[in-house]
Design a protein around this motif. Sequence first.
Motif, PDB file in Angstrom:
ATOM      1  N   LEU A  21      39.241   7.016  29.264  1.00 38.93           N
ATOM      2  CA  LEU A  21      40.865   6.798  28.804  1.00 38.93           C
ATOM      3  C   LEU A  21      40.740   6.520  27.304  1.00 38.93           C
ATOM      4  CD1 LEU A  21      43.118   4.992  31.212  1.00 38.93           C
ATOM      5  CD2 LEU A  21      43.524   7.558  31.236  1.00 38.93           C
ATOM      6  N   ASP A  22      41.220   6.871  26.882  1.00 43.52           N
ATOM      7  CA  ASP A  22      41.548   6.430  24.919  1.00 43.52           C
ATOM      8  C   ASP A  22      43.010   5.889  25.047  1.00 43.52           C
ATOM      9  OD1 ASP A  22      43.234   7.833  24.015  1.00 43.52           O
ATOM     10  OD2 ASP A  22      42.808   9.842  23.584  1.00 43.52           O
ATOM     11  N   ARG A  23      42.430   5.469  23.762  1.00 40.65           N
ATOM     12  CA  ARG A  23      43.255   4.309  23.215  1.00 40.65           C
ATOM     13  C   ARG A  23      45.093   4.756  23.625  1.00 40.65           C
ATOM     14  NH1 ARG A  23      44.567   1.900  18.198  1.00 40.65           N
ATOM     15  NH2 ARG A  23      45.545   0.037  18.610  1.00 40.65           N
ATOM     16  N   ASN A  24      44.965   5.151  23.552  1.00 44.62           N
ATOM     17  CA  ASN A  24      46.788   6.176  23.652  1.00 44.62           C
ATOM     18  C   ASN A  24      47.167   6.029  25.240  1.00 44.62           C
ATOM     19  OD1 ASN A  24      47.082   5.196  21.306  1.00 44.62           O
ATOM     20  ND2 ASN A  24      46.164   7.176  20.767  1.00 44.62           N
ATOM     21  N   LEU A  66      34.839  14.237  30.102  1.00 45.58           N
ATOM     22  CA  LEU A  66      34.001  14.714  29.688  1.00 45.58           C
ATOM     23  C   LEU A  66      33.998  13.640  28.102  1.00 45.58           C
ATOM     24  CD1 LEU A  66      35.450  18.113  29.357  1.00 45.58           C
ATOM     25  CD2 LEU A  66      33.761  17.180  30.323  1.00 45.58           C
ATOM     26  N   ARG A  67      35.103  12.623  28.373  1.00 46.21           N
ATOM     27  CA  ARG A  67      35.090  11.663  27.414  1.00 46.21           C
ATOM     28  C   ARG A  67      33.735  10.623  27.348  1.00 46.21           C
ATOM     29  NH1 ARG A  67      39.536  10.487  27.533  1.00 46.21           N
ATOM     30  NH2 ARG A  67      41.291  11.865  26.155  1.00 46.21           N
ATOM     31  N   ALA A  68      34.385  10.331  29.189  1.00 48.70           N
ATOM     32  CA  ALA A  68      33.558   9.378  29.667  1.00 48.70           C
ATOM     33  C   ALA A  68      31.566   9.735  29.831  1.00 48.70           C
ATOM     34  CB  ALA A  68      33.726   9.407  30.296  1.00 48.70           C
ATOM     35  N   LEU A  69      31.628  10.741  29.530  1.00 51.33           N
ATOM     36  CA  LEU A  69      30.133  11.619  29.509  1.00 51.33           C
ATOM     37  C   LEU A  69      30.081  11.461  27.584  1.00 51.33           C
ATOM     38  CD1 LEU A  69      30.115  15.021  31.852  1.00 51.33           C
ATOM     39  CD2 LEU A  69      30.352  12.675  31.841  1.00 51.33           C
ATOM     40  N   PHE A 128      47.643  -2.192  36.342  1.00 53.95           N
ATOM     41  CA  PHE A 128      47.157  -1.036  35.780  1.00 53.95           C
ATOM     42  C   PHE A 128      46.821  -0.679  34.759  1.00 53.95           C
ATOM     43  CE2 PHE A 128      50.387   1.587  38.542  1.00 53.95           C
ATOM     44  CZ  PHE A 128      49.582   2.420  38.856  1.00 53.95           C
ATOM     45  N   ARG A 129      46.961  -2.450  33.968  1.00 52.61           N
ATOM     46  CA  ARG A 129      46.594  -2.517  32.386  1.00 52.61           C
ATOM     47  C   ARG A 129      45.312  -3.040  32.480  1.00 52.61           C
ATOM     48  NH1 ARG A 129      50.743  -6.562  30.316  1.00 52.61           N
ATOM     49  NH2 ARG A 129      51.522  -4.881  29.039  1.00 52.61           N
ATOM     50  N   GLU A 130      44.866  -3.848  33.727  1.00 52.02           N
ATOM     51  CA  GLU A 130      43.253  -3.997  34.146  1.00 52.02           C
ATOM     52  C   GLU A 130      42.751  -2.681  34.186  1.00 52.02           C
ATOM     53  OE1 GLU A 130      41.474  -6.852  33.464  1.00 52.02           O
ATOM     54  OE2 GLU A 130      40.020  -6.061  34.446  1.00 52.02           O
ATOM     55  N   LEU A 131      43.342  -1.688  35.033  1.00 53.03           N
ATOM     56  CA  LEU A 131      42.942  -0.426  35.625  1.00 53.03           C
ATOM     57  C   LEU A 131      42.872   0.535  33.867  1.00 53.03           C
ATOM     58  CD1 LEU A 131      44.401   0.982  38.525  1.00 53.03           C
ATOM     59  CD2 LEU A 131      41.660   0.361  38.218  1.00 53.03           C
ATOM     60  N   ASP A 132      43.111   0.714  32.967  1.00 52.06           N
ATOM     61  CA  ASP A 132      42.849   1.392  31.501  1.00 52.06           C
ATOM     62  C   ASP A 132      41.665   0.281  30.978  1.00 52.06           C
ATOM     63  OD1 ASP A 132      45.822   2.449  32.700  1.00 52.06           O
ATOM     64  OD2 ASP A 132      46.921   1.364  31.165  1.00 52.06           O
ATOM     65  N   ARG A 133      41.948  -0.776  31.307  1.00 59.39           N
ATOM     66  CA  ARG A 133      40.851  -2.167  30.453  1.00 59.39           C
ATOM     67  C   ARG A 133      39.615  -0.910  31.000  1.00 59.39           C
ATOM     68  NH1 ARG A 133      42.690  -6.819  31.233  1.00 59.39           N
ATOM     69  NH2 ARG A 133      44.749  -6.634  29.726  1.00 59.39           N
ATOM     70  N   ILE A 134      39.440  -1.330  32.398  1.00 59.07           N
ATOM     71  CA  ILE A 134      37.765  -0.488  32.556  1.00 59.07           C
ATOM     72  C   ILE A 134      37.910   0.622  32.345  1.00 59.07           C
ATOM     73  CG2 ILE A 134      36.962  -0.595  34.806  1.00 59.07           C
ATOM     74  CD1 ILE A 134      38.091  -2.535  36.086  1.00 59.07           C
ATOM     75  N   SER A 135      38.784   0.968  32.645  1.00 67.81           N
ATOM     76  CA  SER A 135      38.671   2.927  32.238  1.00 67.81           C
ATOM     77  C   SER A 135      38.110   3.512  30.660  1.00 67.81           C
ATOM     78  CB  SER A 135      40.070   3.705  33.062  1.00 67.81           C
ATOM     79  OG  SER A 135      40.233   3.604  33.936  1.00 67.81           O
ATOM     80  N   ARG A 136      38.907   2.051  29.941  1.00 68.41           N
ATOM     81  CA  ARG A 136      38.791   2.783  28.313  1.00 68.41           C
ATOM     82  C   ARG A 136      36.995   2.059  28.442  1.00 68.41           C
ATOM     83  NH1 ARG A 136      43.195   0.176  26.837  1.00 68.41           N
ATOM     84  NH2 ARG A 136      45.164   1.557  27.909  1.00 68.41           N
ATOM     85  N   ARG A 137      36.682   1.040  29.296  1.00 67.57           N
ATOM     86  CA  ARG A 137      35.759   0.799  29.002  1.00 67.57           C
ATOM     87  C   ARG A 137      34.079   1.793  29.489  1.00 67.57           C
ATOM     88  NH1 ARG A 137      36.188  -4.831  31.406  1.00 67.57           N
ATOM     89  NH2 ARG A 137      36.755  -5.366  29.463  1.00 67.57           N
ATOM     90  N   LEU A 138      34.798   2.494  30.201  1.00 67.05           N
ATOM     91  CA  LEU A 138      34.122   3.605  30.349  1.00 67.05           C
ATOM     92  C   LEU A 138      33.803   4.762  29.674  1.00 67.05           C
ATOM     93  CD1 LEU A 138      34.938   2.959  34.992  1.00 67.05           C
ATOM     94  CD2 LEU A 138      32.280   3.017  33.920  1.00 67.05           C
ATOM     95  N   GLY A 139      34.660   5.341  28.944  1.00 67.42           N
ATOM     96  CA  GLY A 139      35.032   5.992  28.293  1.00 67.42           C
ATOM     97  C   GLY A 139      36.108   6.695  28.790  1.00 67.42           C
TER      98      GLY A 139
END
Length: 498
Positions: free
Chosen positions: A45-48, A425-428, A32-43
């Motif tokens: 998810l935010d840090r929290n 929307l965040r990713a866009l 899940f942590r890895e998925l979070d990392r990818i999703s954060r890079r894609l914009g």
Amino acid sequence: MVPESHVGSKLRDLKRRLKQENPVLEHVVDSFRELDRISRRLGLLDRNESHADRTSWWPLISVLGVYSSGKSSFINHFLGYRLQDTGNQAVDDKFTVICFTDEKNVRVLPGLALDADPRFPFFRVSRAIDEAAQGEGRRIDAYLQLKTCPSEKLRGKILIDSPGFDADAQRTSTLRITDHIIDLSDLVLVFFDARHPESGSMHDTLEHLVRRSIGRRDSNKFLYVLNQIDATAQEDNTEEVFASWQRALAQSGLTAGSCYSLYIPELAVPIADSATRARYEGKRDANLRAIGQRIEQVRVERAYRIVGMLEQTAHMLESEVVPKLQRFLADWRRQTLWLDGAVFGGLLALFLVLTLYGGYWDGLFLRLPLWTHLSGYPVIQSILLGLLAIGAGYIHFAVRRWSADRAVRRMASDPRLNDFLPNYLRALRKNSRWFRSIFRRNPAGWNRRTARSLIKVAEDSQGYVQKLNDMYANPSGEIPAPLTSTLNCPQPAERSSF
Ligand SMILES: Nc1nc2c(ncn2[C@@H]2O[C@H](COP(=O)(O)OP(=O)(O)OP(=O)(O)O)[C@@H](O)[C@H]2O)c(=O)[nH]1
Ligand SMILES: [Mg+2]
């Protein structure tokens, strides 16, 4: 060093707790942590934020029902621990969320601990309470408490004990919490009292709990328990009491369900006749076992569900999110190029018309008087050209922004995105930042490495399923089917006899 985020410490804590309870799920946290990392890079998810927040990691088993029916006694018996107070007057006046601890002592924490922690099923419940009864959300401690208990039986699950059901005395906020618990629970035990089959509390329980459980898609998660059946031993009229209880359930509309009659071994009135005692004990133990297995089953199902969610999220990122973002980029690019063409083409045409009309063309040469005057001042000429470029740049960026807003609005109106919309929307926004070229075909943060990590997460999730199978599957290789030993409920879908 970058300070660890709120999510980072939360996942570390989650991992530490799962290590004690279910080692397979412990590794799932890393994925899940890895998925979070990818999703954060894609914009997305935010840090929290974390994908891990979208699921409850512990199966939730709630015990609801008539007051003094033995809900707390059942929990104490199940845990093998005198955790909850019991007594013949209404004892519990708030909901108690009970979870495992590896400390020796029981700890009692206020409701606020539950309201503020996303790992628990009552995260931000105060808001929901406030919606139901204004101002009550602040009094969260009056409704909820958290107890931690070292009973081994509690590993990998959360139990909820509740106040006896009494609609008159209860406020809307309590009913609201009850509904919330029912929605979140993987298993709901609804307790009745064999001593008082006609009590007001029984009536309320039937009205609110039984009636509402009917017709739900997850109605098979409700188990109906007639407790304190030892009270019928004296007259040996279990069947009669049981049948009248079932009639009451049927009158509330219950046509199928799992019904059990029980008594708590250590609390029972001694049964003098040895044959009757043996009969009662045999049935009681079978039913206690059946409920215990059903509880265990829920834990297994939940572990599979979490791994399933991991795979689903990885799949969704690759096959839905990235293509959607690519479509957005293509839309944005097309629109920007068209508009740039239209605006600059229009301005150029206007310029040509004006200069032709003014007679500034000498064959193929444009001779603007102002420019000719400035021929001795190259610095001023450069400044003018620079201003022209800035103006053109300004127009281009305005066009980019306008096209991006349009593409965002189009995406925002897609009803299929529902609760994932803010993430999109965040990713866009990330993808359309001013410095990103409109000619990039891949979304920000998406490259061969992220694609490989995503494939790895999907592969790992298959590995977790195999590990879970090794842990839980029986020798024939099957995952145990939900346990269906029950009593004769009215027209039961699942039945057995007492
Ligand atoms: N004889 C007998 N007594 C029981 C049984 N289960 C519970 N009791 C007694 O019934 C009383 C009520 O039990 P509790 O466990 O406090 O009931 P509860 O449903 O938690 O009650 P509230 O929290 O007040 O809603 C206690 O005095 C228990 O000792 C049982 O199976 N047989
Ligand atoms: Mg109680």
